[in-house]
Design a protein around this motif. Structure first.
Motif, short mmCIF file in Angstrom:
data_model
loop_
_atom_site.label_atom_id
_atom_site.label_comp_id
_atom_site.label_asym_id
_atom_site.label_seq_id
_atom_site.Cartn_x
_atom_site.Cartn_y
_atom_site.Cartn_z
N LYS A 1 -18.27 -46.45 54.71
CA LYS A 1 -17.82 -47.38 55.73
C LYS A 1 -16.31 -47.27 55.89
N PRO A 2 -15.79 -47.65 57.04
CA PRO A 2 -14.33 -47.60 57.22
C PRO A 2 -13.57 -48.37 56.14
N LYS A 3 -14.15 -49.45 55.62
CA LYS A 3 -13.47 -50.23 54.59
C LYS A 3 -13.40 -49.51 53.25
N ASP A 4 -14.11 -48.36 53.13
CA ASP A 4 -14.00 -47.55 51.92
C ASP A 4 -12.77 -46.65 51.95
N THR A 5 -12.08 -46.61 53.08
CA THR A 5 -10.87 -45.80 53.20
C THR A 5 -9.82 -46.23 52.18
N ALA A 6 -9.37 -45.28 51.38
CA ALA A 6 -8.41 -45.59 50.32
C ALA A 6 -8.04 -44.29 49.60
N VAL A 7 -7.06 -44.39 48.73
CA VAL A 7 -6.79 -43.32 47.77
C VAL A 7 -7.62 -43.63 46.52
N TYR A 8 -8.39 -42.68 46.10
CA TYR A 8 -9.27 -42.84 44.94
C TYR A 8 -8.65 -42.16 43.73
N TYR A 9 -8.63 -42.89 42.63
CA TYR A 9 -8.00 -42.41 41.40
C TYR A 9 -9.04 -42.29 40.28
N CYS A 10 -9.02 -41.15 39.63
CA CYS A 10 -9.81 -40.99 38.42
C CYS A 10 -9.10 -41.71 37.28
N TYR A 11 -9.87 -42.31 36.40
CA TYR A 11 -9.31 -43.10 35.29
C TYR A 11 -10.01 -42.72 33.99
N ALA A 12 -9.24 -42.66 32.94
CA ALA A 12 -9.80 -42.42 31.62
C ALA A 12 -9.03 -43.23 30.59
N GLN A 13 -9.77 -43.82 29.67
CA GLN A 13 -9.15 -44.58 28.60
C GLN A 13 -9.30 -43.80 27.31
N SER A 14 -8.18 -43.42 26.71
CA SER A 14 -8.18 -42.72 25.45
C SER A 14 -7.22 -43.47 24.53
N SER A 15 -6.18 -42.80 24.05
CA SER A 15 -5.18 -43.51 23.26
C SER A 15 -4.44 -44.52 24.13
N ARG A 16 -4.45 -44.28 25.41
CA ARG A 16 -3.90 -45.20 26.42
C ARG A 16 -4.65 -44.94 27.72
N ASP A 17 -4.25 -45.62 28.78
CA ASP A 17 -4.86 -45.39 30.09
C ASP A 17 -4.26 -44.15 30.75
N TYR A 18 -5.12 -43.33 31.34
CA TYR A 18 -4.69 -42.16 32.07
C TYR A 18 -5.22 -42.22 33.50
N TRP A 19 -4.41 -41.68 34.42
CA TRP A 19 -4.77 -41.69 35.84
C TRP A 19 -4.63 -40.31 36.44
N GLY A 20 -5.52 -39.98 37.39
CA GLY A 20 -5.37 -38.77 38.17
C GLY A 20 -4.31 -38.97 39.24
N GLN A 21 -4.06 -37.92 40.00
CA GLN A 21 -3.02 -37.97 41.02
C GLN A 21 -3.47 -38.70 42.27
N GLY A 22 -4.76 -38.91 42.40
CA GLY A 22 -5.30 -39.60 43.57
C GLY A 22 -5.76 -38.62 44.64
N THR A 23 -6.84 -38.98 45.31
CA THR A 23 -7.35 -38.17 46.41
C THR A 23 -7.72 -39.10 47.56
N GLN A 24 -7.32 -38.72 48.76
CA GLN A 24 -7.51 -39.57 49.93
C GLN A 24 -8.94 -39.47 50.45
N VAL A 25 -9.53 -40.62 50.72
CA VAL A 25 -10.82 -40.72 51.39
C VAL A 25 -10.60 -41.53 52.66
N THR A 26 -10.92 -40.95 53.80
CA THR A 26 -10.76 -41.63 55.08
C THR A 26 -12.09 -41.64 55.81
N VAL A 27 -12.53 -42.84 56.16
CA VAL A 27 -13.81 -43.00 56.87
C VAL A 27 -13.50 -43.55 58.25
N THR A 28 -13.89 -42.81 59.27
CA THR A 28 -13.64 -43.23 60.65
C THR A 28 -14.88 -43.90 61.24
N SER A 29 -14.63 -44.82 62.15
CA SER A 29 -15.74 -45.55 62.77
C SER A 29 -16.30 -44.79 63.96
#
Length: 113
Positions: A85-113
């Protein structure tokens, strides 16, 4: 721990996309692994998360449409997104919890109506 994401892009409403993420680095243990997203002007929010040897949990807004899969041995996690859905449009980040929190660089998802 380094998280490398792939997937994302532009899709019409009702379409599908798949995001993938692979964790790499020296010897480590990952506990939780999953996906967050951040839309413009909004806070980062949980999309889906899989604990180590646990049951996946999802944001209410994506239940029944998104499926998260995790391969603990390969340190990978993917997110199959259907009925987008258009409301799913966002930058999506991968996350992992190890010794601390880790994040990916982010990937854009764009949903057009």
């Amino acid at each position: 721990v380094t998280l490398v994401e792939s997937g994302g892009g532009l899709v019409q409403s009702g379409g599908s996309l798949k995001l993938s993420c692979e964790a790499s680095g020296s010897w480590f243990t990952i506990y939780d692994m999953g996906w967050y997203r951040q839309a413009p002007g909004k806070q980062r929010e949980l999309v889906a998360l899989v604990p180590h040897n646990g049951i996946a949990n999802y944001a209410d807004s994506v239940k029944g449409r998104f499926i998260i899969s995790r391969n603990t041995d390969k340190h990978t996690v993917s997110l199959q997104m259907d009925s987008l859905k258009p409301k799913d449009t966002a930058v999506y980040y991968c996350y992992a919890q190890s010794s601390r929190d880790y994040w990916g660089q982010g990937t854009q998802v764009t949903v057009t109506s």
